[in-house]
Structures are given as structure tokens and as C-alpha cells.
Design a protein around this motif. Structure first.
Motif, short mmCIF file in Angstrom:
data_model
loop_
_atom_site.label_atom_id
_atom_site.label_comp_id
_atom_site.label_asym_id
_atom_site.label_seq_id
_atom_site.Cartn_x
_atom_site.Cartn_y
_atom_site.Cartn_z
N GLY A 54 36.54 -83.40 -55.83
CA GLY A 54 36.24 -82.20 -55.04
C GLY A 54 35.46 -82.53 -53.78
N SER A 90 36.64 -82.48 -50.62
CA SER A 90 37.24 -81.95 -49.39
C SER A 90 36.23 -81.16 -48.59
N LYS A 91 35.14 -80.72 -49.23
CA LYS A 91 34.12 -79.93 -48.53
C LYS A 91 32.82 -79.92 -49.33
N ILE A 120 29.27 -80.19 -51.15
CA ILE A 120 28.47 -81.29 -51.71
C ILE A 120 29.30 -82.56 -51.84
N GLY A 121 30.55 -82.40 -52.26
CA GLY A 121 31.43 -83.58 -52.43
C GLY A 121 31.66 -84.29 -51.11
N SER A 173 42.64 -78.27 -50.84
CA SER A 173 42.27 -78.40 -49.42
C SER A 173 42.76 -79.70 -48.81
N ASN A 205 32.17 -83.97 -59.20
CA ASN A 205 31.59 -82.89 -58.40
C ASN A 205 32.47 -81.64 -58.37
N SER A 218 24.56 -77.73 -62.95
CA SER A 218 23.93 -76.65 -62.17
C SER A 218 22.68 -76.22 -62.91
N LYS A 240 28.71 -75.43 -67.28
CA LYS A 240 27.72 -76.35 -66.71
C LYS A 240 26.74 -76.85 -67.78
N LEU A 259 20.17 -73.54 -55.51
CA LEU A 259 20.98 -72.82 -54.51
C LEU A 259 21.21 -73.73 -53.30
P1 NAP Z 1 32.59 -75.90 -52.59
O1 NAP Z 1 32.13 -76.09 -51.20
O2 NAP Z 1 33.29 -74.65 -52.96
O3 NAP Z 1 33.50 -77.17 -53.00
C1 NAP Z 1 34.12 -77.23 -54.25
C2 NAP Z 1 35.00 -78.45 -54.28
O4 NAP Z 1 35.61 -78.53 -55.57
C3 NAP Z 1 36.11 -78.40 -53.25
O5 NAP Z 1 36.20 -79.63 -52.59
C4 NAP Z 1 37.37 -78.15 -54.09
O6 NAP Z 1 38.52 -78.81 -53.57
C5 NAP Z 1 36.99 -78.82 -55.39
N1 NAP Z 1 37.79 -78.33 -56.50
C6 NAP Z 1 37.87 -77.08 -57.02
N2 NAP Z 1 38.75 -77.05 -58.03
C7 NAP Z 1 39.26 -78.30 -58.15
C8 NAP Z 1 40.19 -78.90 -59.01
N3 NAP Z 1 40.82 -78.18 -59.97
N4 NAP Z 1 40.47 -80.22 -58.87
C9 NAP Z 1 39.87 -80.96 -57.90
N5 NAP Z 1 38.95 -80.43 -57.05
C10 NAP Z 1 38.66 -79.12 -57.17
O7 NAP Z 1 31.38 -75.98 -53.62
P2 NAP Z 1 30.06 -76.89 -53.66
O8 NAP Z 1 28.92 -75.97 -53.54
O9 NAP Z 1 30.16 -78.06 -52.78
O10 NAP Z 1 30.13 -77.32 -55.19
C11 NAP Z 1 30.24 -78.68 -55.63
C12 NAP Z 1 29.71 -78.77 -57.05
O11 NAP Z 1 28.32 -78.42 -57.07
C13 NAP Z 1 30.41 -77.82 -58.02
O12 NAP Z 1 30.59 -78.47 -59.26
C14 NAP Z 1 29.41 -76.69 -58.16
O13 NAP Z 1 29.56 -76.00 -59.38
C15 NAP Z 1 28.11 -77.45 -58.08
N6 NAP Z 1 26.96 -76.62 -57.72
C16 NAP Z 1 26.91 -75.97 -56.52
C17 NAP Z 1 25.79 -75.20 -56.22
C18 NAP Z 1 25.66 -74.45 -54.93
O14 NAP Z 1 24.73 -73.63 -54.79
N7 NAP Z 1 26.52 -74.67 -53.94
C19 NAP Z 1 24.74 -75.09 -57.14
C20 NAP Z 1 24.85 -75.76 -58.35
C21 NAP Z 1 25.96 -76.55 -58.63
P3 NAP Z 1 39.86 -78.04 -53.14
O15 NAP Z 1 39.43 -76.98 -52.16
O16 NAP Z 1 40.66 -79.12 -52.53
O17 NAP Z 1 40.47 -77.47 -54.38
#
Ligand code: NAP
Length: 244
Positions: free
Chosen positions: A9, A11-12, A14-15, A36, A87, A139, A156, A184
Motif C-alpha cells: 500500500g 501508492s500514497k 504512510i506507505g 492506484s 502497511n 493502529s 488492527k 491520527l
Molecule cells: P491511505 O492514504 O488511504 O493509503 C492506504 C494505502 O493502502 C493505499 O496505498 C492503498 O493502495 C493501499 N491499499 C488499500 N487496499 C489495498 C489492498 N487490498 N491491497 C494493496 N494495497 C491496498 O491511508 P494511510 O493513512 O496511509 O494508511 C496506511 C496504514 O496506516 C493503514 O494500514 C492504516 O490503517 C494505518 N493507519 C493510518 C492512520 C491514519 O490516521 N492515517 C492511523 C492509524 C493507522 P491502492 O490505492 O493502490 O489500493
């Protein structure tokens, strides 16, 4: 020899920040995406343009055949998998009465089974190498539970259980397994929150602000570094003091 990291994950959010940091630190990087294609390839092209060693690999982490293929392609291209950052994730908000089985299964399939699949695909490689590091992005809601996020919190929390169990199982093979529990973080995942909702949330965070993706990437990089080689089975909270 150059080390190789797969960041699911990436493409955008945290990843992507994690992929960029590892590339800048000299790793071969596999940018995994599911939907993405464009942002993954844009990121890849800009890193390759700057001289870094990066490829993209499409794989839905919920599908074992696709995660196996991702690892195969990584080995073909780079020859090893030294670090796996699990991620990829999706959020879901809703009362339990509004959360149907299909929603629940989807959140578990991507957020929890996705971690299982990638660990399963990569474990034979790391065991054979007698070295490796797995970092799972959980999380804080997996630690304390979020109202109206039963499926996400369960997934999670499952990631934390998986991390601890796998850390014990793989330690004799020289592999560490840890989790990061972000609070957050400013990414698309929180784009649905209104300014008022964000302000209310931030007011509850002792450090008084949201975190950013680079701050999670930095912790992932630390966990993959030599400085962390005696750390396994741990959950590092990166939440501005929201959960202590
Ligand atoms: P994000 O910007 O929405 O990015 C999510 C990433 O996951 C995207 O690159 C997406 O890729 C990928 N993804 C989703 N479904 C997938 C699948 N089936 N197979 C492969 N890739 C997949 O979210 P983020 O905030 O960076 O989140 C990253 C991680 O941190 C997640 O596990 C999230 O639960 C965790 N997290 C985030 C927060 C927060 O506040 N942002 C807090 C706690 C934990 P595609 O678009 O290519 O599908």
C-alpha cells in the motif's frame, strides 16, 4: 549487498512516505499498490529519476496468489526480501447495526488477512536467509478500540496478536516482527473528517497536533535498522500521547 524492502500500500500516504525514506537510505524498494496504478507509478518514476532502485508491483494483499507473485517478482528483480512493511489498509466507520457482514469481511480481509498473506509469502524467503524484519502497521484503535469502528478495531487488534505470535515463532530464525500503532496521521484516510471534527480530535492529543506520514516512516526505518535488532514482538505507539 543492497537490502530490499517491500512496502504494501505504498501508492500514497504512510506507505509512500516509507517507500521514499527507504529508497533514500539506499534500499531497493518495491512499491505495492492495488487500485492506484497512476500514483504508484508516478512515485516510482520520480524516485528512479533521482537514481534510486525502485519498482512497482500490483497485488491485492487480500489475495494470497497475488502476494506470492509479488514476492516472486521481488526475488527475480532484487534477489532478496530483507524488510516487509505491511502497511496496506482501509478504514470503515459505521455503527455495528449498519456494518453488514460484507463490510466486516472486507475490512478483515485487507487489514488482517492481508498482513497474514504477506507474512506467509515472505516467511520462507526470510527463514532461508536466516534474517529479515517484518513491520506491521496497526493502529491505536487496535489497542483501545474506536467507537463506530468495530471491524477496523478488530482487524488492527488482530494485527497486534499476529505480530506477537509471529515474533515468537520467527525469532529462532533471526527474524524480528514488530508493529507500529499510529494515532491520527494526516493522510487521505482522514480526509472525510470535517475541520470541526479534526479540531475536536486534535484538542484531545497531548502534543496538540496530527502526526504526519514521515513520522511513521521514520519509526518503520528505525525498526528495520541495526539499532533495533534486539526489539521484537513490540507495539510502538506513535500517537502524540493520545494513548498512553
Ligand atoms: P491511505 O492514504 O488511504 O493509503 C492506504 C494505502 O493502502 C493505499 O496505498 C492503498 O493502495 C493501499 N491499499 C488499500 N487496499 C489495498 C489492498 N487490498 N491491497 C494493496 N494495497 C491496498 O491511508 P494511510 O493513512 O496511509 O494508511 C496506511 C496504514 O496506516 C493503514 O494500514 C492504516 O490503517 C494505518 N493507519 C493510518 C492512520 C491514519 O490516521 N492515517 C492511523 C492509524 C493507522 P491502492 O490505492 O493502490 O489500493
Amino acid at each position: 549487498m543492497k537490502k530490499t524492502v517491500i512496502v504494501t500500500g505504498s501508492s500514497k500516504g504512510i506507505g509512500a512516505a516509507t517507500a521514499i525514506l527507504f529508497a533514500r537510505q539506499g534500499y531497493n524498494v518495491v512499491i505495492n499498490y492495488n487500485e492506484s496504478y497512476e500514483s504508484a507509478n508516478l512515485l516510482c518514476r520520480s524516485l528512479v529519476g533521482n537514481g534510486y532502485s525502485v519498482i512497482t508491483q500490483k497485488a491485492n494483499v487480500a489475495n494470497r496468489l497475488e502476494t506470492d507473485l509479488m514476492v516472486k517478482e521481488t526475488l527475480y528483480k532484487f534477489g532478496s526480501v530483507d524488510v516487509l512493511v505491511n502497511n496496506a489498509g482501509v478504514a470503515y466507520q459505521g455503527l455495528i447495526t449498519e456494518t453488514d457482514e460484507i463490510d466486516f469481511d472486507r475490512i478483515i480481509d485487507i487489514n488482517l488477512k492481508g498482513v497474514f498473506n504477506c507474512c506467509k509469502s515472505v516467511t520462507p524467503v526470510m527463514v532461508n536467509q536466516k534474517a529479515g524484519t517484518i513491520i506491521n502497521i496497526s493502529s491505536m484503535w487496535g489497542q483501545v478500540g474506536a467507537s463506530c469502528e468495530v471491524a477496523y478495531s478488530a482487524a488492527k487488534a488482530g494485527v497486534i496478536g499476529l505480530t506477537k505470535a509471529l515474533a515468537k515463532e520467527l525469532a529462532p530464525s533471526g527474524i524480528t516482527v514488530n508493529a507500529i500503532a499510529p494515532g491520527l496521521i494526516e493522510t487521505n484516510m482522514n480526509a472525510h473528517l470535517t475541520v470541526e471534527e479534526l479540531n475536536d480530535f486534535v484538542n484531545e492529543i497531548p502534543l496538540g497536533r496530527m502526526g504526519n506520514a514521515d513520522e511513521i516512516a521514520a519509526v518503520a526505518y528505525f525498526l528495520a535498522s541495526e539499532a533495533a535488532e534486539y526489539i521484537t514482538g513490540q507495539v510502538l505507539g506513535v500517537n502524540g500521547g493520545y494513548v498512553i
